[in-house]
Design a protein around this motif. Structure first.
Motif, PDB file in Angstrom:
ATOM      1  N   VAL A 100       0.835  -1.209   0.000  1.00 29.76           N
ATOM      2  CA  VAL A 100       0.000   0.000   0.000  1.00 29.76           C
ATOM      3  C   VAL A 100       0.867   1.255   0.000  1.00 29.76           C
ATOM      4  O   VAL A 100       0.611   2.197  -0.757  1.00 29.76           O
ATOM      5  CB  VAL A 100      -0.979  -0.021   1.197  1.00 29.76           C
ATOM      6  CG1 VAL A 100      -1.680   1.325   1.362  1.00 29.76           C
ATOM      7  CG2 VAL A 100      -1.999  -1.140   1.020  1.00 29.76           C
ATOM      8  N   ALA A 101       1.897   1.271   0.841  1.00 28.97           N
ATOM      9  CA  ALA A 101       2.785   2.445   0.904  1.00 28.97           C
ATOM     10  C   ALA A 101       3.489   2.663  -0.433  1.00 28.97           C
ATOM     11  O   ALA A 101       3.664   3.808  -0.868  1.00 28.97           O
ATOM     12  CB  ALA A 101       3.810   2.276   2.023  1.00 28.97           C
ATOM     13  N   SER A 102       3.871   1.587  -1.099  1.00 30.40           N
ATOM     14  CA  SER A 102       4.547   1.710  -2.391  1.00 30.40           C
ATOM     15  C   SER A 102       3.610   2.236  -3.470  1.00 30.40           C
ATOM     16  O   SER A 102       3.975   3.142  -4.229  1.00 30.40           O
ATOM     17  CB  SER A 102       5.124   0.360  -2.829  1.00 30.40           C
ATOM     18  OG  SER A 102       6.144  -0.040  -1.937  1.00 30.40           O
ATOM     19  N   LEU A 103       2.423   1.681  -3.537  1.00 34.25           N
ATOM     20  CA  LEU A 103       1.484   2.102  -4.584  1.00 34.25           C
ATOM     21  C   LEU A 103       0.958   3.516  -4.341  1.00 34.25           C
ATOM     22  O   LEU A 103       1.030   4.370  -5.227  1.00 34.25           O
ATOM     23  CB  LEU A 103       0.328   1.110  -4.687  1.00 34.25           C
ATOM     24  CG  LEU A 103       0.688  -0.277  -5.201  1.00 34.25           C
ATOM     25  CD1 LEU A 103      -0.531  -1.193  -5.168  1.00 34.25           C
ATOM     26  CD2 LEU A 103       1.238  -0.201  -6.610  1.00 34.25           C
ATOM     27  N   LEU A 104       0.422   3.751  -3.156  1.00 37.07           N
ATOM     28  CA  LEU A 104      -0.111   5.083  -2.874  1.00 37.07           C
ATOM     29  C   LEU A 104       1.002   6.125  -2.814  1.00 37.07           C
ATOM     30  O   LEU A 104       0.848   7.239  -3.314  1.00 37.07           O
ATOM     31  CB  LEU A 104      -0.913   5.074  -1.567  1.00 37.07           C
ATOM     32  CG  LEU A 104      -2.191   4.236  -1.585  1.00 37.07           C
ATOM     33  CD1 LEU A 104      -2.890   4.302  -0.228  1.00 37.07           C
ATOM     34  CD2 LEU A 104      -3.125   4.657  -2.699  1.00 37.07           C
ATOM     35  N   GLY A 105       2.122   5.748  -2.210  1.00 42.93           N
ATOM     36  CA  GLY A 105       3.261   6.660  -2.148  1.00 42.93           C
ATOM     37  C   GLY A 105       3.801   6.972  -3.530  1.00 42.93           C
ATOM     38  O   GLY A 105       4.186   8.108  -3.819  1.00 42.93           O
ATOM     39  N   GLY A 106       3.820   5.977  -4.413  1.00 41.78           N
ATOM     40  CA  GLY A 106       4.279   6.198  -5.781  1.00 41.78           C
ATOM     41  C   GLY A 106       3.417   7.218  -6.501  1.00 41.78           C
ATOM     42  O   GLY A 106       3.915   8.131  -7.155  1.00 41.78           O
ATOM     43  N   TYR A 107       2.102   7.068  -6.371  1.00 44.32           N
ATOM     44  CA  TYR A 107       1.191   8.047  -6.973  1.00 44.32           C
ATOM     45  C   TYR A 107       1.393   9.427  -6.353  1.00 44.32           C
ATOM     46  O   TYR A 107       1.425  10.436  -7.061  1.00 44.32           O
ATOM     47  CB  TYR A 107      -0.270   7.620  -6.804  1.00 44.32           C
ATOM     48  CG  TYR A 107      -0.668   6.462  -7.676  1.00 44.32           C
ATOM     49  CD1 TYR A 107      -0.572   6.540  -9.065  1.00 44.32           C
ATOM     50  CD2 TYR A 107      -1.147   5.285  -7.127  1.00 44.32           C
ATOM     51  CE1 TYR A 107      -0.941   5.475  -9.873  1.00 44.32           C
ATOM     52  CE2 TYR A 107      -1.517   4.219  -7.926  1.00 44.32           C
ATOM     53  CZ  TYR A 107      -1.412   4.318  -9.292  1.00 44.32           C
ATOM     54  OH  TYR A 107      -1.769   3.265 -10.087  1.00 44.32           O
TER      55      TYR A 107
END
Length: 131
Positions: A100-107
């Motif tokens: 979640v941190a990777s996906l949302l953080g990436g966006y």
């Protein structure tokens, strides 16, 4: 050749920063890979937005930095491997947090890179029009 030069510097940067972060935060959670990937999202969006809206750069430099440097600086394969090892170790919560941190953080970091350039461009336009 240009991709190789960018890729070399990106890989060295990832390795060095990964060690530095790992020494400070430990290895229980892959904060080093998360940080590097989020920074890569910001850098790539910042660079591409700058070079498509404000500055003309040679295509070789653009691919050297975008594909070469940032492509070798960030790492999806390590992200995937670390998630599999977290799941195999029954650290389901950490794996979910990491995903979640990777996906949302990436966006989020990609959006920040784009916004930073567009806000600066708007500020520059205002300063010029006031003169």
């Amino acid at each position: 050749m240009y991709l190789g030069v960018g890729g070399t510097f990106g890989a060295i940067s990832r390795y060095s920063l990964g060690i530095w972060i790992g020494e400070r935060f430990g290895q229980a959670f892959p904060v080093h890979t998360l940080t590097i990937n989020l920074l890569g999202c910001f850098l790539l969006s910042l660079f591409y937005t700058l070079t498509t809206t404000r500055f003309l750069v040679h295509p070789h430099f653009r691919s050297s930095f975008g594909t070469g440097f940032v492509g070798s600086f960030t790492t999806f394969s390590t992200f995937s491997y670390e998630n599999v090892t977290l799941l195999q170790s029954a650290h389901y919560g950490l794996a979910l947090l990491y995903i979640v941190a990777s996906l949302l953080g990436g966006y989020l970091f990609t959006s920040l890179g784009i916004r930073w350039v567009t806000m600066r461009k708007a500020e520059s336009s205002k300063k010029v029009s006031k003169r």
